[in-house]
Design a protein around this motif. Sequence first.
Motif, PDB file in Angstrom:
ATOM      1  N   VAL A   1       0.839  -1.198   0.000  1.00  0.00           N
ATOM      2  CA  VAL A   1       0.000   0.000   0.000  1.00  0.00           C
ATOM      3  C   VAL A   1       0.880   1.257   0.000  1.00  0.00           C
ATOM      4  CG1 VAL A   1      -2.125   1.025   0.856  1.00  0.00           C
ATOM      5  CG2 VAL A   1      -1.540  -1.257   1.589  1.00  0.00           C
ATOM      6  N   CYS A   2       0.273   2.375  -0.254  1.00  0.00           N
ATOM      7  CA  CYS A   2       0.978   3.648  -0.245  1.00  0.00           C
ATOM      8  C   CYS A   2       0.263   4.557   0.746  1.00  0.00           C
ATOM      9  CB  CYS A   2       0.950   4.253  -1.643  1.00  0.00           C
ATOM     10  SG  CYS A   2       1.581   5.927  -1.722  1.00  0.00           S
ATOM     11  N   TYR A   3       1.006   5.485   1.299  1.00  0.00           N
ATOM     12  CA  TYR A   3       0.415   6.368   2.312  1.00  0.00           C
ATOM     13  C   TYR A   3       0.043   7.723   1.726  1.00  0.00           C
ATOM     14  CZ  TYR A   3       5.464   6.955   2.328  1.00  0.00           C
ATOM     15  OH  TYR A   3       6.764   7.100   1.940  1.00  0.00           O
ATOM     16  N   HIS A   4      -0.004   7.811   0.388  1.00  0.00           N
ATOM     17  CA  HIS A   4      -0.466   9.038  -0.269  1.00  0.00           C
ATOM     18  C   HIS A   4      -1.834   8.782  -0.907  1.00  0.00           C
ATOM     19  CE1 HIS A   4       3.281  11.163   0.385  1.00  0.00           C
ATOM     20  NE2 HIS A   4       3.904  10.041   0.087  1.00  0.00           N
ATOM     21  N   ARG A   5      -2.404   9.837  -1.489  1.00  0.00           N
ATOM     22  CA  ARG A   5      -3.781   9.710  -1.984  1.00  0.00           C
ATOM     23  C   ARG A   5      -3.957  10.357  -3.350  1.00  0.00           C
ATOM     24  NH1 ARG A   5      -6.971   8.389   2.545  1.00  0.00           N
ATOM     25  NH2 ARG A   5      -8.876   8.881   1.444  1.00  0.00           N
ATOM     26  N   CYS A   6      -3.106  10.029  -4.299  1.00  0.00           N
ATOM     27  CA  CYS A   6      -3.267  10.596  -5.639  1.00  0.00           C
ATOM     28  C   CYS A   6      -4.605  10.122  -6.215  1.00  0.00           C
ATOM     29  CB  CYS A   6      -2.111  10.167  -6.528  1.00  0.00           C
ATOM     30  SG  CYS A   6      -0.516  10.556  -5.803  1.00  0.00           S
ATOM     31  N   SER A   7      -5.308  11.026  -6.875  1.00  0.00           N
ATOM     32  CA  SER A   7      -6.706  10.740  -7.208  1.00  0.00           C
ATOM     33  C   SER A   7      -6.865   9.680  -8.290  1.00  0.00           C
ATOM     34  CB  SER A   7      -7.402  12.024  -7.656  1.00  0.00           C
ATOM     35  OG  SER A   7      -6.851  12.473  -8.874  1.00  0.00           O
ATOM     36  N   PHE A   8      -5.829   9.467  -9.096  1.00  0.00           N
ATOM     37  CA  PHE A   8      -5.947   8.528 -10.220  1.00  0.00           C
ATOM     38  C   PHE A   8      -5.451   7.131  -9.859  1.00  0.00           C
ATOM     39  CE2 PHE A   8      -1.887  10.595 -10.144  1.00  0.00           C
ATOM     40  CZ  PHE A   8      -0.990   9.560 -10.323  1.00  0.00           C
ATOM     41  N   CYS A   9      -4.920   6.960  -8.642  1.00  0.00           N
ATOM     42  CA  CYS A   9      -4.134   5.758  -8.333  1.00  0.00           C
ATOM     43  C   CYS A   9      -5.035   4.558  -8.028  1.00  0.00           C
ATOM     44  CB  CYS A   9      -3.208   6.044  -7.155  1.00  0.00           C
ATOM     45  SG  CYS A   9      -2.112   4.660  -6.817  1.00  0.00           S
TER      46      CYS A   9
ATOM     47  N   ASP B   1       7.434  -2.109  -4.517  1.00  0.00           N
ATOM     48  CA  ASP B   1       6.673  -1.339  -3.523  1.00  0.00           C
ATOM     49  C   ASP B   1       6.173  -0.056  -4.171  1.00  0.00           C
ATOM     50  OD1 ASP B   1       8.932  -2.840  -2.468  1.00  0.00           O
ATOM     51  OD2 ASP B   1       8.306  -2.155  -0.505  1.00  0.00           O
ATOM     52  N   GLU B   2       4.938   0.319  -3.848  1.00  0.00           N
ATOM     53  CA  GLU B   2       4.432   1.585  -4.395  1.00  0.00           C
ATOM     54  C   GLU B   2       5.356   2.725  -3.976  1.00  0.00           C
ATOM     55  OE1 GLU B   2       2.242   1.419  -6.507  1.00  0.00           O
ATOM     56  OE2 GLU B   2       1.148  -0.414  -6.109  1.00  0.00           O
ATOM     57  N   GLN B   3       5.820   2.667  -2.740  1.00  0.00           N
ATOM     58  CA  GLN B   3       6.813   3.624  -2.233  1.00  0.00           C
ATOM     59  C   GLN B   3       7.871   2.831  -1.488  1.00  0.00           C
ATOM     60  OE1 GLN B   3       6.799   6.820  -2.906  1.00  0.00           O
ATOM     61  NE2 GLN B   3       4.887   6.513  -4.006  1.00  0.00           N
TER      62      GLN B   3
ATOM     63  N   LEU C   1       6.675  11.282 -10.822  1.00  0.00           N
ATOM     64  CA  LEU C   1       6.685  12.731 -11.049  1.00  0.00           C
ATOM     65  C   LEU C   1       5.363  13.199 -11.672  1.00  0.00           C
ATOM     66  CD1 LEU C   1       9.815  14.602 -12.205  1.00  0.00           C
ATOM     67  CD2 LEU C   1       7.707  15.034 -13.415  1.00  0.00           C
ATOM     68  N   GLU C   2       4.942  12.517 -12.699  1.00  0.00           N
ATOM     69  CA  GLU C   2       3.644  12.670 -13.377  1.00  0.00           C
ATOM     70  C   GLU C   2       3.443  13.970 -14.150  1.00  0.00           C
ATOM     71  OE1 GLU C   2       2.845   9.792 -12.821  1.00  0.00           O
ATOM     72  OE2 GLU C   2       2.654   9.260 -10.715  1.00  0.00           O
ATOM     73  N   SER C   3       3.863  15.107 -13.606  1.00  0.00           N
ATOM     74  CA  SER C   3       3.517  16.354 -14.285  1.00  0.00           C
ATOM     75  C   SER C   3       4.449  17.491 -13.877  1.00  0.00           C
ATOM     76  CB  SER C   3       2.066  16.735 -13.928  1.00  0.00           C
ATOM     77  OG  SER C   3       1.782  18.050 -14.356  1.00  0.00           O
TER      78      SER C   3
ATOM     79  N   HIS D   1      -4.157  15.535  -7.210  1.00  0.00           N
ATOM     80  CA  HIS D   1      -3.923  15.411  -5.759  1.00  0.00           C
ATOM     81  C   HIS D   1      -2.550  14.802  -5.489  1.00  0.00           C
ATOM     82  CE1 HIS D   1      -8.576  15.211  -4.937  1.00  0.00           C
ATOM     83  NE2 HIS D   1      -8.268  16.023  -5.920  1.00  0.00           N
ATOM     84  N   LYS D   2      -1.560  15.217  -6.283  1.00  0.00           N
ATOM     85  CA  LYS D   2      -0.233  14.611  -6.116  1.00  0.00           C
ATOM     86  C   LYS D   2       0.434  15.037  -4.814  1.00  0.00           C
ATOM     87  CE  LYS D   2       2.413  12.308  -7.769  1.00  0.00           C
ATOM     88  NZ  LYS D   2       2.602  10.836  -7.645  1.00  0.00           N
ATOM     89  N   GLY D   3       0.131  16.238  -4.357  1.00  0.00           N
ATOM     90  CA  GLY D   3       0.755  16.679  -3.105  1.00  0.00           C
ATOM     91  C   GLY D   3       2.219  17.034  -3.265  1.00  0.00           C
TER      92      GLY D   3
HETATM   93  S1  SF4 Z   1       0.427   7.383  -7.481  1.00  0.00           S
HETATM   94 FE1  SF4 Z   1       2.187   6.763  -6.259  1.00  0.00          FE
HETATM   95  S2  SF4 Z   1       2.310   8.287  -4.598  1.00  0.00           S
HETATM   96 FE2  SF4 Z   1       0.300   8.464  -5.504  1.00  0.00          FE
HETATM   97  S3  SF4 Z   1      -1.026   7.191  -4.216  1.00  0.00           S
HETATM   98 FE3  SF4 Z   1      -0.333   5.918  -5.946  1.00  0.00          FE
HETATM   99  S4  SF4 Z   1       1.508   4.880  -5.277  1.00  0.00           S
HETATM  100 FE4  SF4 Z   1       1.084   6.565  -3.843  1.00  0.00          FE
END
Ligand code: SF4
Length: 485
Positions: free
Chosen positions: A193-201, A242-244, A301-303, A313-315
């Motif tokens: 799992v990842c501890y971030h919340r990107c909206s597309f993930c 790992d996602e992160q 990085l994405e953008s 919501h990349k943060g």
């Molecule tokens: S895109 Fe990457 S950083 Fe963002 S929620 Fe998913 S795994 Fe985490």
Amino acid sequence: MLNRSWSDACAVVLVEDLSQQRLPARWMAAALRQAGLSARLVHCGSAADAGALPARLHALQPRLVVLSLLFGHLLDVYLGLAARLRSESGAWHLTLAGPLPALDPARFLTTCPALDSVVCGEPEAVLPRLAARLVDGADWRDVPGLAWRSPDVRVNPPPWPALDLDNLPEPVRDDGIPQFQGVGFATVEGSRVCYHRCSFCLPCAHHRDVVGAPYRLRSIPNLVDEMERLYARGVRLFLFDDEQFLPPQPLRAERVRGFADELRRRRMHIAFTIKCRADDVDADLLRRLQDVGLIRVYLGLESGCPETLERLHKGVTVTQNAAALATLDRLGLVADFRCLIFHPWSTLATVAREIDFLATVLPLVPTVVTYCETVCYAGTPMHAELVPAPANAAVNPTDGGVVYEIGDAAVEWLRCRARPVIAAQHAPQGSAARVTRAWYDLLLSQRFAPTPDNDRAALALRRRVLALNAAMLDVWRALLPGVGG
Ligand code: SF4
């Protein structure tokens, strides 16, 4: 552990694109075997593979067939396979696993009557229970974490508590250790799992909203034990999936120190790659990892456009993204990243900002920048933000996302025009794949058999990549009149 005997040649068959060397079906098979159930991995990465599978499954006569969907582009192939398996035999239970179906089980169970169920909870917890019930001829409909038809779709609450990763058996690798240029490699996972919340993930939405499981780490001894066993089988290149890779603060420095110390203590001379975000790029930590074999970083990085980063919501900020590339360049770590140039809210201005950002950072970029359309998966926060919400929108068979149109008609037109360019870049023999292989050649040589030519070859490769990336920016400028440059 269950102590049972039955006449099946194989209780469970797990179908996955094994060529990707990913771990889901391998973890599932390990958990099934730990529970005393026979489980076999079967490869399916194309329609041709799927065509040959029914005969193979008839020979194995499993009670349970798990279709483990890694990527949306195989969606049609796997659903077609399910339909064929159902029409040829009613004897097996067909279930679909993967974050894509788990986030939207009603859609899959409704549109694919061949499926008996969809795995929504953590598969290593769900499947041993399901398979045991099926083998015993018992009712399976209350298995936690399973979605099924009754005739309306029901989703059973997920198994709880969440799995302790140190208690999971090691992923099954019956198909041997794959080689790249004579170097054995393996995918490994030190966390989930990842501890971030990107909206597309997709994977994060699945874990957060369906599995309900928190971010978890394997302990360092448990992780390195597995790596050491793989090392003994010839693995020298470890691909961390790992996602992160880096845990959240305050765990980060201690985790990196413990990992590096353990590799040194066991005298493991390895190379490895990780995934991390731009705001996690810390020169001191990465240098410590580099000392014990880190060669490449897949950067989320994405953008390079502030509005897009905000929308997704990349943060992270554009400044952090640029700083991360500069740090990795300074350390001599190869960074790979993609640019999500199109998303439902793209405008000509957001596209232009991506091009401007890339033009600025291009000298820091050693790999081909890949351009992508942001896929909008049903069940993700991005899907919920689409207005009007395309609740019953068609699913795109090439990526598994819901079909959407970009609100700005000019950008939608640009997206259609750019598709052949993007597709060529992503082709198996496209520029991105060729440069990826070239870097692995070079980095593995630098790590395991350095020659005086390595530095010159790296410089030449960087120059070629710079020219390729610059040419691609010219293509974008030609497609998008008015973009600065
Ligand atoms: S895109 Fe990457 S950083 Fe963002 S929620 Fe998913 S795994 Fe985490």
